[in-house]
Motif scaffolding. Sequence first.
Motif, PDB file in Angstrom:
ATOM      1  N   GLU A 188       0.725  -1.343  -0.055  1.00  0.00           N
ATOM      2  CA  GLU A 188       0.128   0.028   0.041  1.00  0.00           C
ATOM      3  C   GLU A 188       0.885   1.219  -0.095  1.00  0.00           C
ATOM      4  OE1 GLU A 188      -2.449  -0.120   3.372  1.00  0.00           O
ATOM      5  OE2 GLU A 188      -3.912  -1.534   2.545  1.00  0.00           O
ATOM      6  N   PHE A 189       1.920   1.100   0.734  1.00  0.00           N
ATOM      7  CA  PHE A 189       2.715   2.261   0.833  1.00  0.00           C
ATOM      8  C   PHE A 189       3.449   2.599  -0.408  1.00  0.00           C
ATOM      9  CE2 PHE A 189       5.315   5.447   2.502  1.00  0.00           C
ATOM     10  CZ  PHE A 189       6.672   5.350   2.050  1.00  0.00           C
ATOM     11  N   MET A 190       3.794   1.656  -1.377  1.00  0.00           N
ATOM     12  CA  MET A 190       4.527   2.067  -2.543  1.00  0.00           C
ATOM     13  C   MET A 190       3.457   2.656  -3.352  1.00  0.00           C
ATOM     14  SD  MET A 190       7.211   1.245  -1.465  1.00  0.00           S
ATOM     15  CE  MET A 190       8.470   0.987  -2.823  1.00  0.00           C
ATOM     16  N   LYS A 191       2.035   2.199  -3.222  1.00  0.00           N
ATOM     17  CA  LYS A 191       1.221   2.696  -4.229  1.00  0.00           C
ATOM     18  C   LYS A 191       0.386   4.145  -4.003  1.00  0.00           C
ATOM     19  CE  LYS A 191       0.745  -1.957  -5.880  1.00  0.00           C
ATOM     20  NZ  LYS A 191       0.051  -3.012  -5.401  1.00  0.00           N
ATOM     21  N   ILE A 192       0.085   3.943  -2.634  1.00  0.00           N
ATOM     22  CA  ILE A 192      -0.919   5.116  -2.172  1.00  0.00           C
ATOM     23  C   ILE A 192      -0.123   6.230  -1.406  1.00  0.00           C
ATOM     24  CG2 ILE A 192      -2.722   5.628  -0.837  1.00  0.00           C
ATOM     25  CD1 ILE A 192      -3.316   2.611  -0.837  1.00  0.00           C
ATOM     26  N   ASP A 193      -0.347   7.224  -1.653  1.00  0.00           N
ATOM     27  CA  ASP A 193      -0.060   8.566  -1.079  1.00  0.00           C
ATOM     28  C   ASP A 193      -1.134   9.030  -0.094  1.00  0.00           C
ATOM     29  OD1 ASP A 193       2.339  10.525  -2.477  1.00  0.00           O
ATOM     30  OD2 ASP A 193       2.217   9.379  -0.733  1.00  0.00           O
ATOM     31  N   LEU A 194      -1.256   8.916   1.181  1.00  0.00           N
ATOM     32  CA  LEU A 194      -2.160   9.547   1.812  1.00  0.00           C
ATOM     33  C   LEU A 194      -1.997  11.170   1.928  1.00  0.00           C
ATOM     34  CD1 LEU A 194      -2.008   7.692   5.310  1.00  0.00           C
ATOM     35  CD2 LEU A 194      -3.886   7.286   3.440  1.00  0.00           C
ATOM     36  N   GLU A 195      -3.290  11.595   1.912  1.00  0.00           N
ATOM     37  CA  GLU A 195      -3.443  13.059   1.442  1.00  0.00           C
ATOM     38  C   GLU A 195      -3.129  13.837   2.764  1.00  0.00           C
ATOM     39  OE1 GLU A 195      -3.880  13.162  -2.091  1.00  0.00           O
ATOM     40  OE2 GLU A 195      -4.038  14.926  -1.296  1.00  0.00           O
ATOM     41  N   GLU A 196      -3.683  13.416   4.107  1.00  0.00           N
ATOM     42  CA  GLU A 196      -3.312  14.478   5.185  1.00  0.00           C
ATOM     43  C   GLU A 196      -2.140  14.325   5.518  1.00  0.00           C
ATOM     44  OE1 GLU A 196      -5.630  10.960   7.389  1.00  0.00           O
ATOM     45  OE2 GLU A 196      -4.520  12.253   8.847  1.00  0.00           O
ATOM     46  N   GLU A 197      -1.726  15.686   6.035  1.00  0.00           N
ATOM     47  CA  GLU A 197      -0.270  15.802   6.533  1.00  0.00           C
ATOM     48  C   GLU A 197      -0.445  16.182   8.135  1.00  0.00           C
ATOM     49  OE1 GLU A 197       1.187  18.108   2.489  1.00  0.00           O
ATOM     50  OE2 GLU A 197       1.122  19.084   4.802  1.00  0.00           O
ATOM     51  N   CYS A 198       0.654  15.716   8.678  1.00  0.00           N
ATOM     52  CA  CYS A 198       0.742  15.570  10.093  1.00  0.00           C
ATOM     53  C   CYS A 198       1.293  17.072  10.825  1.00  0.00           C
ATOM     54  CB  CYS A 198       1.600  14.658  10.760  1.00  0.00           C
ATOM     55  SG  CYS A 198       0.849  12.920  10.468  1.00  0.00           S
ATOM     56  N   ASP A 199       1.241  17.249  11.765  1.00  0.00           N
ATOM     57  CA  ASP A 199       1.989  18.590  12.381  1.00  0.00           C
ATOM     58  C   ASP A 199       3.357  18.131  12.734  1.00  0.00           C
ATOM     59  OD1 ASP A 199      -1.054  19.781  13.788  1.00  0.00           O
ATOM     60  OD2 ASP A 199       0.172  20.518  11.908  1.00  0.00           O
ATOM     61  N   PRO A 200       4.281  18.968  12.808  1.00  0.00           N
ATOM     62  CA  PRO A 200       5.542  18.715  13.489  1.00  0.00           C
ATOM     63  C   PRO A 200       5.576  17.908  14.886  1.00  0.00           C
ATOM     64  CG  PRO A 200       5.581  20.867  13.193  1.00  0.00           C
ATOM     65  CD  PRO A 200       4.266  20.171  12.410  1.00  0.00           C
ATOM     66  N   PRO A 201       6.189  17.143  14.994  1.00  0.00           N
ATOM     67  CA  PRO A 201       6.101  16.379  16.369  1.00  0.00           C
ATOM     68  C   PRO A 201       6.449  17.362  17.680  1.00  0.00           C
ATOM     69  CG  PRO A 201       7.664  15.333  14.912  1.00  0.00           C
ATOM     70  CD  PRO A 201       7.332  16.263  14.219  1.00  0.00           C
ATOM     71  N   SER A 202       7.199  18.519  17.333  1.00  0.00           N
ATOM     72  CA  SER A 202       7.437  19.433  18.493  1.00  0.00           C
ATOM     73  C   SER A 202       6.167  20.091  18.624  1.00  0.00           C
ATOM     74  CB  SER A 202       8.729  20.239  18.283  1.00  0.00           C
ATOM     75  OG  SER A 202       8.469  20.860  16.725  1.00  0.00           O
ATOM     76  N   PHE A 203       5.372  20.368  17.617  1.00  0.00           N
ATOM     77  CA  PHE A 203       4.105  21.333  17.649  1.00  0.00           C
ATOM     78  C   PHE A 203       3.076  20.310  18.404  1.00  0.00           C
ATOM     79  CE2 PHE A 203       1.471  24.415  16.606  1.00  0.00           C
ATOM     80  CZ  PHE A 203       0.196  23.895  16.329  1.00  0.00           C
ATOM     81  N   THR A 204       3.200  19.068  17.933  1.00  0.00           N
ATOM     82  CA  THR A 204       1.855  18.255  18.712  1.00  0.00           C
ATOM     83  C   THR A 204       2.395  18.127  20.255  1.00  0.00           C
ATOM     84  OG1 THR A 204       3.302  16.464  17.883  1.00  0.00           O
ATOM     85  CG2 THR A 204       0.989  16.956  16.781  1.00  0.00           C
ATOM     86  N   ALA A 205       3.708  17.898  20.555  1.00  0.00           N
ATOM     87  CA  ALA A 205       4.267  17.707  21.981  1.00  0.00           C
ATOM     88  C   ALA A 205       3.881  19.056  22.885  1.00  0.00           C
ATOM     89  CB  ALA A 205       5.643  17.573  21.829  1.00  0.00           C
ATOM     90  N   GLY A 206       3.715  20.211  21.850  1.00  0.00           N
ATOM     91  CA  GLY A 206       3.455  21.541  22.707  1.00  0.00           C
ATOM     92  C   GLY A 206       2.314  21.575  23.054  1.00  0.00           C
ATOM     93  N   GLN A 207       1.400  21.238  21.862  1.00  0.00           N
ATOM     94  CA  GLN A 207       0.156  21.140  22.211  1.00  0.00           C
ATOM     95  C   GLN A 207      -0.521  20.265  23.366  1.00  0.00           C
ATOM     96  OE1 GLN A 207      -1.139  23.591  20.667  1.00  0.00           O
ATOM     97  NE2 GLN A 207      -1.639  23.341  18.619  1.00  0.00           N
ATOM     98  N   LYS A 208       0.225  19.121  23.551  1.00  0.00           N
ATOM     99  CA  LYS A 208      -0.332  18.262  24.569  1.00  0.00           C
ATOM    100  C   LYS A 208       0.038  18.885  25.838  1.00  0.00           C
ATOM    101  CE  LYS A 208       0.691  13.683  22.628  1.00  0.00           C
ATOM    102  NZ  LYS A 208       1.665  12.547  22.522  1.00  0.00           N
ATOM    103  N   LYS A 209       1.360  19.436  25.824  1.00  0.00           N
ATOM    104  CA  LYS A 209       1.709  20.070  27.026  1.00  0.00           C
ATOM    105  C   LYS A 209       0.641  21.042  27.482  1.00  0.00           C
ATOM    106  CE  LYS A 209       6.555  20.686  27.262  1.00  0.00           C
ATOM    107  NZ  LYS A 209       7.640  21.498  27.658  1.00  0.00           N
TER     108      LYS A 209
END
Lengths: 680, 174
Positions: free
Chosen positions: A280-301
């Motif tokens: 699947e990985f080789m064929k499909i490209d998921l549309e959504e993008e994630c936030d950078p990990p530091s950003f998500t960590a900050g939000q969690k905090k």
Amino acid sequence: MPGGRVCGACGCAEIEVDAARGDAVCTGCGSVLEDNIIVSEVQFVENSGGGSSAVGQFVSLDGAGKTPTLGGGFHANLGKESRAKTLQNGKRQIHHLGNQLQLNQHCLDTAFNFFKMAVSKHLTRGRKRSHIIAACLYLVCRTEGTPHMLLDLSDLLQVNVYVLGKTFLVLARELCINAPAIDPCLYIPRFAHMLEFGDKNHEVSMTALRLLQRMKRDWMHTGRRPSGLCGAALLVAARMHDFRRTVKEVIRVVKVCESTLRKRLTEFQDTPTSQLTIDEFMKIDLEEECDPPSFTAGQKKLKIQQLEKALSKKLEDFEGEISSYQDEIESELENSRPKAKGVFANFTKDDSIDDNASSILGEEEADEELEAAANHLNKDFYDELNEKDRVKRNEDGECRNGNETLVRPPALESLLGPLPTAASLGITESIKECISTKDQEPGENTGDGELDLSGIDDSEIDRYILNEAEAQIKAELWMKENADYLKEQKEKEARIAKEKELGIYKEHKPKKSAKKREPIQASTAGEAIEKMLEQKKISSKINYNVLRDLNSKGSNTPKKEDDSTDDSTNTKKLSRRKSIASRNIANPVNSVGKRLRPLISTQFAKKAATEEVTFPNAQAEASDVEKPAAVLVESGPVAYNPDEEVEEEEVEEDEDHCMSALQLLGGNDYGCDMDEDDGY
Amino acid sequence: AGFCNEKIPPSFLRNIVSTVNLACKLDLKNIALHARNAEYNPKRFAAVIMRIREPRTTALIFSSGKMVCTGAKSEEQSRLAARKYARVVQKLGFPAKFLDFKIQNMVGSCDVRFPIRLEGLVLTHQHYEPELFPGLVYRMVKPRIVLLIFVSGKVVLTGKWCLSLPAAHCYLIF
């Protein structure tokens, strides 16, 4: 004189100039007007092989800016060569390093250009040349896009990578070169090659590239070391293609830490892409993008913080409820329990006080300041509880379990009463000051007029100042701590005072010698030399006994100076030093037309003392022995350890050989840079 | 890289460094031995390090009479703290004045609440070296400040600036 215009003798204007011979002749009368004019022709010289080569030098473009001095100004000549030498050295080092990195010639040339620019902007001053060269090379790597990391360079040079990075940043800034950001994809082929995937190298690389692109879209690569990302991508790609590459192997190639790699893997795991299967990985490209990990960590905090706040608020509410319930329970229990009677009542009261005291000592760790503040606010409330508590303590204290708040009040009570510990002492003071009326405003500004005291509580300031007893204790401790330093300071001061008296004192600025000296005013040559020796540094290779006797007039003065110094000095150390110096002063050098530049070494001046008594004797001895000798200078160096033997040694060695002062002193001294006011 | 234009949040000052001239020679040993919160280690550093609790700050007091005050969270607090130190020195018996109070550096941080694509920020005065430091270093020239921009959206500003500036600059950058 107009060489080529008009002949001086006959007025004829026909002048023939022969460039080869370099003369200008008048064709009318034949008088030679100019001889040896500057010619510009090419001369040839035969070299050993039999061939001939042109005579001349290549002059670089850079050096042409400086005015040519025709060999007169030594400095200018040296300067030109120096620049050429620097560039040559730089070029050599660049090639050396570049070959280790396997850079092609074009890159090396570009790096050399950067280096030249850096040198002309004086960026090489104060920095190690190897750092500058590494920075130039790395700049080339960045602009060309080669897969070389700064880490590689630092490995080669064994230098901290951040130091190199600093130099590199300075270089890039000064040269106004904005190196494009590193793309981790550049490193994949290189690392893949090192990991030895054999035939499948290309496939693994493509997979790793695809993974990297996915990571980029998931914002994992901003702000991270590209090599770490590469490592993670390659590891996953290898596993996907059934290659066993352990984390350790990958780390060795990629040069990151194991924890970093794991972290990247974890971050990738958190992205939705990780849930896909390989196909699947080789064929499909998921549309959504994630936030950078530091950003998500900050939000969690942030979220956690908010949750905590909400929780604590709720806790307070609950506590309030609980305490109110407790009160009710207390009152109920009280009513239901029988009261202690008569004598026993007194006993119980005493016991409770003891209990309170012991409980205080046990609870010292509890927040005393908090208690003080709480007490201040809730005094009445707690008094009430106290009564109940005392009675309650007579029994087993079943209610103790949940009643932390009730356990505190007795401790508080006694805090305000007798003060058992020093800690509570301090706090009471501050409490008293808080509670009591403020002191009168100082009003007086002690004459400064510029310090605005508004808003400054004087009592608070007073708290920052120790009282007598405390100051003494602190002084003792501080003295003990800094005893060595104080000793050094005293010695230094004493030495400076002594030197000042004899006018030898120089301001010892770090890395700066006192160049400005007053011009020496002296009546005779001998005196002038004395003063000069006084001011300048004395070399250890001069035998001062001999010098002294060169001029017999000088031998009288040392004794006088000795006396004067003896009176003034207290320590033998210093007097010995001074008498050495005075001996030196008293020895004028016989003027044989030679320039003597004795260098006074400070070490020599700092020798420890020997007995002064021996001095006049030694001097007398020395002068007797040496009078017959003409210009006797000591052959060996004056010993540094100042025992009495030193003087005898000096005396003995005088008779050994006769070397010119210039030879001894001057081999390296003569002709060097020196101050102009030194000529004798 | 287009991002939502939320309102730019205010910056929070984290640290202010200021200097003041007390205009009189000080005996550091005296001060160190008579002040409760002063440390003085002449071998290591030639100044007294004094701390006060009220605006929580630290001051370096030199024997020439100059003083550096650090740790305050606002300009007013810095000034107040410096005055307090001067008062302490006065009370210890030196004729201290309060000349040339000047703020040398201010450090503030703020959060733009959206992730920033650092590679995309191609401007003239910046450096972004992921190998060396995860943040982008942007050296603005007009008010001489340096911004450290991170991918999580947090921005650290340092230099001499006043509170109204950062908002303007955020707009400039984005």
